[in-house]
Every structure is written in structure tokens, then in C-alpha cells.
Design a protein around this motif. Structure first.
Motif, PDB file in Angstrom:
ATOM      1  N   SER A   7       0.823  -1.208   0.000  1.00 34.30           N
ATOM      2  CA  SER A   7       0.000   0.000   0.000  1.00 34.30           C
ATOM      3  C   SER A   7       0.858   1.258   0.000  1.00 34.30           C
ATOM      4  O   SER A   7       0.533   2.252  -0.664  1.00 34.30           O
ATOM      5  CB  SER A   7      -0.927  -0.017   1.226  1.00 34.30           C
ATOM      6  OG  SER A   7      -1.916   0.972   1.115  1.00 34.30           O
ATOM      7  N   ASN A   8       1.973   1.228   0.732  1.00 38.83           N
ATOM      8  CA  ASN A   8       2.878   2.382   0.727  1.00 38.83           C
ATOM      9  C   ASN A   8       3.561   2.549  -0.624  1.00 38.83           C
ATOM     10  O   ASN A   8       3.770   3.674  -1.095  1.00 38.83           O
ATOM     11  CB  ASN A   8       3.921   2.238   1.833  1.00 38.83           C
ATOM     12  CG  ASN A   8       3.443   2.764   3.179  1.00 38.83           C
ATOM     13  OD1 ASN A   8       3.573   3.952   3.472  1.00 38.83           O
ATOM     14  ND2 ASN A   8       2.861   1.891   3.986  1.00 38.83           N
ATOM     15  N   ILE A   9       3.914   1.436  -1.273  1.00 35.84           N
ATOM     16  CA  ILE A   9       4.539   1.501  -2.594  1.00 35.84           C
ATOM     17  C   ILE A   9       3.612   2.202  -3.588  1.00 35.84           C
ATOM     18  O   ILE A   9       4.038   3.024  -4.408  1.00 35.84           O
ATOM     19  CB  ILE A   9       4.904   0.085  -3.092  1.00 35.84           C
ATOM     20  CG1 ILE A   9       6.111  -0.447  -2.312  1.00 35.84           C
ATOM     21  CG2 ILE A   9       5.191   0.081  -4.593  1.00 35.84           C
ATOM     22  CD1 ILE A   9       6.357  -1.929  -2.500  1.00 35.84           C
ATOM     23  N   LEU A  10       2.317   1.888  -3.503  1.00 38.39           N
ATOM     24  CA  LEU A  10       1.339   2.494  -4.413  1.00 38.39           C
ATOM     25  C   LEU A  10       0.865   3.865  -3.930  1.00 38.39           C
ATOM     26  O   LEU A  10       0.016   4.488  -4.560  1.00 38.39           O
ATOM     27  CB  LEU A  10       0.136   1.561  -4.575  1.00 38.39           C
ATOM     28  CG  LEU A  10       0.419   0.239  -5.290  1.00 38.39           C
ATOM     29  CD1 LEU A  10      -0.822  -0.650  -5.297  1.00 38.39           C
ATOM     30  CD2 LEU A  10       0.913   0.477  -6.708  1.00 38.39           C
ATOM     31  N   LYS A  11       1.410   4.305  -2.790  1.00 35.56           N
ATOM     32  CA  LYS A  11       1.076   5.614  -2.208  1.00 35.56           C
ATOM     33  C   LYS A  11      -0.427   5.757  -1.967  1.00 35.56           C
ATOM     34  O   LYS A  11      -1.022   6.811  -2.210  1.00 35.56           O
ATOM     35  CB  LYS A  11       1.611   6.739  -3.095  1.00 35.56           C
ATOM     36  CG  LYS A  11       3.132   6.694  -3.220  1.00 35.56           C
ATOM     37  CD  LYS A  11       3.708   7.852  -4.018  1.00 35.56           C
ATOM     38  CE  LYS A  11       5.238   7.765  -4.049  1.00 35.56           C
ATOM     39  NZ  LYS A  11       5.857   8.829  -4.850  1.00 35.56           N
ATOM     40  N   LYS A  12      -1.021   4.660  -1.467  1.00 36.88           N
ATOM     41  CA  LYS A  12      -2.450   4.652  -1.143  1.00 36.88           C
ATOM     42  C   LYS A  12      -2.711   5.021   0.321  1.00 36.88           C
ATOM     43  O   LYS A  12      -3.848   5.274   0.704  1.00 36.88           O
ATOM     44  CB  LYS A  12      -3.047   3.264  -1.414  1.00 36.88           C
ATOM     45  CG  LYS A  12      -3.015   2.829  -2.878  1.00 36.88           C
ATOM     46  CD  LYS A  12      -3.884   3.715  -3.742  1.00 36.88           C
ATOM     47  CE  LYS A  12      -3.936   3.211  -5.175  1.00 36.88           C
ATOM     48  NZ  LYS A  12      -4.760   4.091  -6.048  1.00 36.88           N
ATOM     49  N   VAL A  13      -1.665   4.995   1.141  1.00 40.68           N
ATOM     50  CA  VAL A  13      -1.843   5.312   2.560  1.00 40.68           C
ATOM     51  C   VAL A  13      -1.900   6.828   2.723  1.00 40.68           C
ATOM     52  O   VAL A  13      -0.959   7.529   2.327  1.00 40.68           O
ATOM     53  CB  VAL A  13      -0.691   4.734   3.399  1.00 40.68           C
ATOM     54  CG1 VAL A  13      -0.929   4.993   4.880  1.00 40.68           C
ATOM     55  CG2 VAL A  13      -0.533   3.236   3.139  1.00 40.68           C
ATOM     56  N   PRO A  14      -2.990   7.375   3.280  1.00 39.85           N
ATOM     57  CA  PRO A  14      -3.115   8.834   3.393  1.00 39.85           C
ATOM     58  C   PRO A  14      -1.993   9.449   4.226  1.00 39.85           C
ATOM     59  O   PRO A  14      -1.528   8.853   5.199  1.00 39.85           O
ATOM     60  CB  PRO A  14      -4.472   9.017   4.088  1.00 39.85           C
ATOM     61  CG  PRO A  14      -5.215   7.753   3.844  1.00 39.85           C
ATOM     62  CD  PRO A  14      -4.174   6.672   3.793  1.00 39.85           C
ATOM     63  N   GLU A  15      -1.585  10.638   3.844  1.00 42.34           N
ATOM     64  CA  GLU A  15      -0.542  11.357   4.573  1.00 42.34           C
ATOM     65  C   GLU A  15      -0.982  11.577   6.020  1.00 42.34           C
ATOM     66  O   GLU A  15      -2.138  11.923   6.292  1.00 42.34           O
ATOM     67  CB  GLU A  15      -0.283  12.711   3.893  1.00 42.34           C
ATOM     68  CG  GLU A  15       0.921  13.445   4.442  1.00 42.34           C
ATOM     69  CD  GLU A  15       1.214  14.720   3.679  1.00 42.34           C
ATOM     70  OE1 GLU A  15       1.932  15.573   4.230  1.00 42.34           O
ATOM     71  OE2 GLU A  15       0.716  14.860   2.538  1.00 42.34           O
ATOM     72  N   GLY A  16      -0.081  11.338   6.942  1.00 37.54           N
ATOM     73  CA  GLY A  16      -0.402  11.504   8.357  1.00 37.54           C
ATOM     74  C   GLY A  16      -0.963  10.267   9.006  1.00 37.54           C
ATOM     75  O   GLY A  16      -1.142  10.213  10.226  1.00 37.54           O
ATOM     76  N   SER A  17      -1.267   9.240   8.198  1.00 41.67           N
ATOM     77  CA  SER A  17      -1.807   7.996   8.742  1.00 41.67           C
ATOM     78  C   SER A  17      -0.751   7.273   9.561  1.00 41.67           C
ATOM     79  O   SER A  17       0.445   7.342   9.280  1.00 41.67           O
ATOM     80  CB  SER A  17      -2.286   7.092   7.600  1.00 41.67           C
ATOM     81  OG  SER A  17      -2.580   5.801   8.077  1.00 41.67           O
ATOM     82  N   TYR A  18      -1.206   6.550  10.565  1.00 42.60           N
ATOM     83  CA  TYR A  18      -0.318   5.771  11.423  1.00 42.60           C
ATOM     84  C   TYR A  18       0.471   4.741  10.622  1.00 42.60           C
ATOM     85  O   TYR A  18       1.556   4.336  11.011  1.00 42.60           O
ATOM     86  CB  TYR A  18      -1.166   5.077  12.496  1.00 42.60           C
ATOM     87  CG  TYR A  18      -0.391   4.424  13.612  1.00 42.60           C
ATOM     88  CD1 TYR A  18       0.159   5.188  14.630  1.00 42.60           C
ATOM     89  CD2 TYR A  18      -0.236   3.046  13.659  1.00 42.60           C
ATOM     90  CE1 TYR A  18       0.866   4.600  15.669  1.00 42.60           C
ATOM     91  CE2 TYR A  18       0.466   2.441  14.693  1.00 42.60           C
ATOM     92  CZ  TYR A  18       1.013   3.227  15.697  1.00 42.60           C
ATOM     93  OH  TYR A  18       1.703   2.636  16.725  1.00 42.60           O
ATOM     94  N   ALA A  19      -0.106   4.311   9.469  1.00 45.60           N
ATOM     95  CA  ALA A  19       0.508   3.241   8.672  1.00 45.60           C
ATOM     96  C   ALA A  19       1.477   3.752   7.613  1.00 45.60           C
ATOM     97  O   ALA A  19       2.016   2.966   6.840  1.00 45.60           O
ATOM     98  CB  ALA A  19      -0.589   2.409   7.998  1.00 45.60           C
ATOM     99  N   VAL A  20       1.725   5.048   7.564  1.00 48.39           N
ATOM    100  CA  VAL A  20       2.704   5.571   6.605  1.00 48.39           C
ATOM    101  C   VAL A  20       4.091   5.075   6.994  1.00 48.39           C
ATOM    102  O   VAL A  20       4.515   5.200   8.146  1.00 48.39           O
ATOM    103  CB  VAL A  20       2.689   7.113   6.576  1.00 48.39           C
ATOM    104  CG1 VAL A  20       3.860   7.639   5.760  1.00 48.39           C
ATOM    105  CG2 VAL A  20       1.384   7.622   5.989  1.00 48.39           C
ATOM    106  N   GLY A  21       4.783   4.479   6.020  1.00 50.47           N
ATOM    107  CA  GLY A  21       6.109   3.940   6.297  1.00 50.47           C
ATOM    108  C   GLY A  21       7.147   4.492   5.339  1.00 50.47           C
ATOM    109  O   GLY A  21       6.954   5.539   4.707  1.00 50.47           O
ATOM    110  N   ASN A  22       8.215   3.746   5.202  1.00 52.87           N
ATOM    111  CA  ASN A  22       9.343   4.156   4.369  1.00 52.87           C
ATOM    112  C   ASN A  22       9.148   3.588   2.961  1.00 52.87           C
ATOM    113  O   ASN A  22       9.390   2.406   2.704  1.00 52.87           O
ATOM    114  CB  ASN A  22      10.644   3.639   4.988  1.00 52.87           C
ATOM    115  CG  ASN A  22      11.875   4.169   4.289  1.00 52.87           C
ATOM    116  OD1 ASN A  22      11.868   4.418   3.087  1.00 52.87           O
ATOM    117  ND2 ASN A  22      12.942   4.326   5.052  1.00 52.87           N
TER     118      ASN A  22
END
Length: 712
Positions: free
Chosen positions: A385-400
């Protein structure tokens, strides 16, 4: 300042949160290890969390107005078979006595493979009860019985004999429960089975409750200690000590309570995603959807959250066969004991190679990577999900992003695809499982896709929900402080009680009796009488009358910290909600605390060949919080003095007459800041009678509005 404290006991950690009672702003958060193995059990972790909150944030115990905890103890006790020996003492006479003897012989209840609740059953004729009861209980105690279940066919109407059995057991130092305490429904076998489950966990739950209560008292906190129920409400500690079975599924219920109270969701599907699984439940017309809980393969008489769990979440791992991704989940990085690739530093992902791991014996091979530096990481759904940049900015699940991309490169190379293509395949494979359950809930609860929104909670909400919403073309939002929404829900939950009775063709007197019984119970559970609201439903199919009472432990006046919106701001908000232009939205009615906005839209039906006019309505507070969504309804304004006459006249106009009789529309009434839900009542007299009872304390000139919604 008033402070509300919520404690949520999880499998690994116990979370605590302190919230301002007026603004709902978070004052403090703490986390302590869950104390499964301590002599005091999970109570120790609860106590530690409360103490840590008070000390770290310098809270004044006198300012704490509400204290509640959710617990997995009852669920875990049943899953692990950590239960006590139960004996059933049944009574009756004549033919009913013979039937009672048969219906109280409960087969072993399977909790998990190889784990059962075993019970033994004993019968005493009514006329011999006084003479034989004491000796029987003494014998059962000598045989190792820890808990007595009292059972009688019609105890829901007259509990005297069941109460006598309980009293004798308690006087002899045993725990005891009775079928009439667990449910007011007929059906002795199911009632007894539910009581056996309740009784099997009773001693340990009482022990934990007493330890927690004593520690709270010693801390100087004067607020009553409340415990989370599986239906999204809380109950007082004395009620929990009688009916611990009501705490089943209280973990997921905390999240839904947070969605209701903190996020103000009126119609939506709540998805709480952690590391391994996602719990999915429904909120409709501002209420949590419930079902009877199942233990093993047996349905009980305990209403709890209708939660569907899917083995998909942020830590879900990948299974590949040949050149195809064949599965995602249910195993996760947590179960495999591996860190997430997406939370590694880019420098740690050095020349990664694919490896295969088996998180549990008998599992298929799941994919991970091993780097040249020896470090190993799981390939996860959060990474995709992070690779596809689907995780909203500021979300707890935002990673590297860069670390996840490098980690996925060996898999992409082996499949002959780009990293983005592989991430898309992984995300689609996973979300297909979640979509299947969401589609099922939409069908089961007849949800309107034009109204509902997906609401994400839990640490992995940003991984699952945005992609699912885009996939299904639904609105979504990620809850504020999503990673602790369950703990917030515990802190904000309302006291709740439900009374169900089997009544064929109920009269107004029958309905009032059930309603008053629910009110009496909720006051015993600690609700302030000024806050109590009661909804009554009639289930014709099952001959049930159900009264649901909700309330708060303290009387809190309207929140003045939130700013009233201007008319143009409200209209803009309502147009957005109804997906129409602002100039097509009109204010149709209002009470002192609520506004009704509506529009007229065309809706295609019959394969797009026919255009049908629908009238969407939104009932909203002056601060812009939508309290009720209506996809097609009508509204009529009046005052209390004219309510009965107006209600009857308008219902007569809208009643549809068929061979089986008249069908009245669903009715909601807005008065002050309250929306009274009469949609569960099925004829004019019932609705008029209940409306009169609920509103008789208001001034006769008070403005009210009535919402009518056609059934079906």
C-alpha cells in the motif's frame, strides 16, 4: 474540568487514554504490557494503566467523572477452556417439570478443539424444593462444583424459585447465576445453555472485578467503574459480576463505540485493522448492528456486535506459487515474528533475497526477504500500500516508501513484473477478501451505498480502507487517532441495557412493561436518569418486544465548546453529503437543537429505463454533525401540543393497506437535540403512545419534526 478514562486490554498491550469530557480532546495516552500471567491476571495491567495515566499526566482523581475498561478476559477464558465446573439445578412440576428436566440437560459445549464446558444437571420438584435444595447444593459443593445455574421453565415471568436456588448457593459459598438474569426470552434450553457459559467464567471474572474495583477505590477515584459490553455499551461492575458473558466481543465493540461517539458516524461500515486481522461491523441510523453471539456452534441469548473478522491487515504476508500470487494472509509478520519491511530504514535493505517461511506448523510458504547484512523482513500488505502511495498522509501506517520498494524488488523480478504491478496484485488479492464481507453486510442490512461511508480504525486503517473505498466507489474516512480508536470508544461509551420478551400481539401495556424494565436495569447499571433514552422495537416474525436503553453516568449539558455553523456553511456541507448542488438543498424543518435539510433527486431504476424522484434528508446538529441520513423520506413540522393529532393524521395518509392489514412507515421524531427512533414499532397506536411517553415532559410550544420513511 471533567476527565473520562478508558482502558482497553489487548492481547499484547493494555492501552489507557484520558479525554476531556467536554471537548473530547485527548489529555494523555499510556501503554503497558497486558498481564496475562500475573497472579492478578489482566486486572494488574488495568490498574497499572490507570496509575500511569494519573501520575504521568498529573490528573486530579476528583476530576475523573468516568472510568471504564474493556477486556478480552471472558473471550480468552472460553477460547482457552479456562472455565469452572458448573451444576444446573432445575425445578418444575407436572408435564412442564418433565420438560424442564429434559431441556436443562446441556450437552458439552465445545469452545475450541479439545476444550469444553461440561455441566451436570439435577432436578427437584417444586413441592420438594425447600426440603431438598440445601442438601443437594452441599453434595454438589463436595463434588467440586464451583457454580450453580438455577433453571425453571417460566422464571422470566416469576423468578422466585430461581432466586431461592441462587440464595441457597451463595449462602454456601458458591457462585450462582439464573436463567432469568441472562435473558427474558422463553426457550429454556437455550436460556440454560447461555447461563452455563455465563456461570463457567463467573468466579474468575468476579475476582478480577473485585481487584480492579478495590484498586480504583484506593486511588481516590470516585467515578463508578464501568466495564465494556459486547454490544458497544458499558455496564456497572455489579451488573458485570452477575453477567460477565455480556463482555464477550467487547474488544471490537470499543472501536465501534469510538466510531459512534468520537467520529459521530450515523451510517457506515467500520473497519478496524490491526496487524493480523480486520474486524468489520455496521452502524445504521446511528446504532450498532447486533446479533446473538455464538459460542462454538451454539447460539446464545446474548446480543453482541455483529462483527465479521477477515484475516487481512497491515502485516498480512504473501503466498506465491510459480509465477502467481495465490494468497495474502491470514498469517502476518507478527505471527511469523518478523519486522515489517516498510518500517525499516532504506540502508537496512541491502541486496535482499527472497526466502520462504512457515509462521506456524502446517502453513504454506510465505514470502520474506533476507538481506546481505543478515536482517530478515516480512513482505507485507502495508508495504504494498505504501509503494502504491495509497496510505493517506499523516496515517499511522505511513512507512518508508523506499525501503518497501527495495524489499519488493526481488519478488517483482521473480514474477517478471514491475514493483508497482506486484504491489497492485497483492493489494487487490487482499482487499477482495474484505470486499466480499463488506458486500455481504450491505446486503444483510439493506444499506444504501449512496449514504454509507467506510470508516477506518486501528493502526492499519490507512492500508486497507482507502484502496477498498476506491475499489467499491464508496466514500471513506480514517478516524482521528485511528490507532487508539478502541480505547477512545471505551472512554466515551454509553451505559446500555437491553430487555427482550416473547409476546404475541403485544398491547401498549406490554410494551410499557418491557420499556420500564429496561429503564430500571439501566439505572441499576449506573446511568443518570436525566440522560436515559429508550428505543422499543417489535419483531413480528419472532414475536419479540425489545427495549434498548442508553444513558450516561453523568448529566452533561450541551457542549458549548463547538461552534455553531452558519447557514451557508451548513448548506454546503449538506450538499456535499447529498452529492448535489447547494441551490438544490433546502432547510425543511428544525427543533431547538437539530435541523432538517432535504433535496429532490432523480434516481434511475429498472435497468436505467425509469427515472424515479427521491427526497434525501439529512438531520444535522447546528455544529454540522449529521445524526441521521435518509435516502428517501418526508418531514412534517409541528409543536408538542399538536403532535399526537398531526402524527395520527400523517400516518393515516401514508399507511399502505394490504390483505394482511395496514403497513405504517418508519417514524423518527426530532425534539430538542434528540432523535427518537420509533421505526421498530408497527402500528399507529404504538407509535403515538410511545411518542407521548417520551415527550410529555416538554413544553407544549416546543418545536418538533416527524420523519416518515416508507418501509421496504
Amino acid at each position: 474540568m471533567g476527565i473520562r478514562i478508558g482502558i482497553d486490554v489487548g492481547g499484547t498491550f493494555t492501552d489507557g487514554i484520558a479525554i476531556d469530557d467536554t471537548s473530547y480532546e485527548i489529555i494523555g495516552k499510556v501503554k503497558v504490557p497486558t498481564t496475562h500471567s500475573a497472579a492478578e491476571g489482566v486486572a494488574k495491567g488495568i490498574i497499572q494503566a490507570i496509575k500511569k495515566l494519573v501520575e504521568e499526566y498529573n490528573l486530579n482523581p476528583d476530576d475523573i467523572v468516568f472510568l471504564a475498561h474493556g477486556t478480552t478476559q471472558a473471550t480468552n477464558a472460553l477460547l482457552e477452556g479456562d472455565v469452572e465446573k458448573v451444576s444446573i439445578v432445575a425445578t418444575g412440576s407436572g408435564l412442564e417439570g418433565m420438560r424442564a428436566k429434559s431441556d436443562t440437560e446441556i450437552e458439552a459445549i465445545e469452545l475450541a478443539p479439545g476444550k469444553y464446558i461440561e455441566s451436570s444437571s439435577y432436578f427437584i420438584n417444586h413441592k420438594d424444593l425447600d426440603r431438598q435444595l440445601g442438601d443437594l447444593i452441599d453434595d454438589l459443593k463436595k463434588q467440586g462444583t464451583k457454580v450453580i445455574v438455577a433453571a425453571e421453565p417460566y422464571s422470566v415471568d416469576d423468578p422466585a424459585n430461581e432466586n431461592k436456588i441462587i440464595q441457597e448457593a451463595v449462602e454456601r459459598g458458591l457462585s450462582a447465576t439464573a436463567t432469568h438474569e441472562i435473558s427474558k426470552l422463553y426457550g429454556l434450553k437455550r436460556r440454560t445453555r447461555t447461563s452455563v457459559i455465563n456461570g463457567s467464567i463467573l468466579p474468575k471474572m468476579i475476582e478480577t472485578a473485585n481487584m480492579t474495583y478495590n484498586s480504583v477505590q484506593e486511588s481516590g477515584i470516585k467515578a463508578p467503574l464501568m466495564i465494556m459490553r459486547g454490544d458497544g455499551g458499558v455496564m456497572g461492575i455489579e451488573e458485570m459480576k452477575r453477567r460477565p458473558i455480556l463482555t464477550l466481543l467487547s474488544g471490537p465493540a470499543g472501536g465501534v463505540a469510538g466510531a459512534l461517539m468520537y467520529e459521530q458516524v450515523s451510517d457506515g461500515i467500520f473497519l478496524e485493522s490491526g496487524g493480523t486481522s480486520t474486524d468489520i461491523s455496521v452502524i445504521k441510523n446511528g446504532e450498532v448492528m447486533l446479533d446473538y453471539a455464538k459460542i462454538g456452534n451454539h447460539k446464545t441469548f446474548v446480543s453482541s456486535l455483529d462483527v465479521r473478522t477477515v484475516g487481512i491487515a497491515g502485516g498480512s504476508m504473501i503466498v506465491v506459487e510459480g509465477l502467481e500470487i495465490v494468497d495474502v494472509g491470514p498469517r502476518s509478520a507478527h505471527i511469523a515474528g518478523l519486522p515489517y519491511e516498510v518500517f525499516a530504514s532504506e540502508e537496512d535493505i541491502v541486496e535482499p533475497e527472497l526466502i520462504k517461511v512457515k509462521p506456524r506448523e502446517g502453513d504454506p510458504d510465505y514470502l520474506a526477504i533476507k538481506c546481505r547484512n543478515g536482517k530478515e523482513y516480512a513482505l507485507t500488505l502495508a508495504g504494498a500500500s505504501n509503494i502504491l502511495k495509497k496510505v493517506p498522509e499523516g496515517s499511522y501506517a505511513v512507512g518508508n516508501y523506499k525501503a518497501a520498494y527495495k524489499a519488493y524488488e526481488p519478488l517483482a523480478k521473480s514474477l517478471g513484473k514491475s514493483v508497482e504491478e506486484v504491489a497492485e496484485l497483492v493489494l487487490r488479492k487482499a482487499v477482495d477478501k474484505v470486499k466480499e464481507v463488506v458486500d455481504e453486510l450491505i446486503t444483510d442490512y439493506e444499506l444504501d451505498k449512496n449514504i454509507i461511508e467506510l470508516v477506518g480504525g486501528g493502526g492499519s486503517a490507512g492500508v486497507v480502507v482507502p484502496y477498498l473505498a476506491e475499489y467499491m466507489n464508496l466514500k471513506y474516512r480514517i478516524a482521528k487517532n485511528a490507532e487508539v480508536i478502541s480505547t477512545i470508544g471505551v472512554a466515551l461509551a454509553m451505559v446500555k441495557e437491553v430487555v427482550e420478551r416473547t409476546i404475541i400481539n403485544p398491547t401498549e401495556e406490554d410494551i410499557m412493561k418491557v420499556r420500564n424494565e429496561a429503564k430500571e436495569l439501566i439505572l441499576k447499571s449506573g446511568a443518570n436518569e436525566n440522560t436515559v433514552e429508550i428505543k422499543v422495537e417489535i419483531d413480528q416474525k419472532n414475536n419479540l418486544v425489545r427495549a434498548t436503553a442508553t444513558g450516561s453516568t453523568d448529566f452533561k449539558k450541551n457542549d458549548l465548546s463547538k461552534k455553531d455553523l452558519k447557514e451557508d456553511e451548513l448548506r454546503e456541507l449538506m450538499a456535499l453529503s447529498m452529492e448535489t448542488k447547494e441551490d438544490r438543498v433546502k432547510k425543511l424543518a428544525e427543533s431547538s437543537g437539530l435541523l432538517v435539510y432535504g433535496s429532490i433527486k432523480k434516481k434511475k431504476s429498472f435497468f436505467g429505463l425509469i427515472n424515479k424522484k427521491v427526497r434525501p434528508l439529512r438531520i444535522v446538529t447546528r455544529q454540522g454533525v449529521i445524526k441521521l441520513n435518509v435516502s428517501d423520506g418526508e418531514v412534517v413540522s409541528t409543536v408538542i401540543a399538536n403532535l399526537d393529532k398531526t402524527l395520527r393524521n400523517e400516518l393515516e395518509k401514508r399507511t399502505i393497506y394490504m390483505d394482511a392489514g395496514g403497513e405504517v412507515p418508519k417514524v423518527f421524531i426530532g425534539c430538542g437535540s434528540r432523535i427518537l427512533d420509533f421505526s421498530g414499532l408497527i402500528d399507529t397506536e404504538q407509535i403515538a403512545a410511545m411518542a407521548n411517553i417520551e415527550l410529555n415532559a416538554y413544553d407544549e410550544n416546543e418545536a418538533v419534526f416527524i420523519i416518515f420513511i416508507k418501509r421496504g
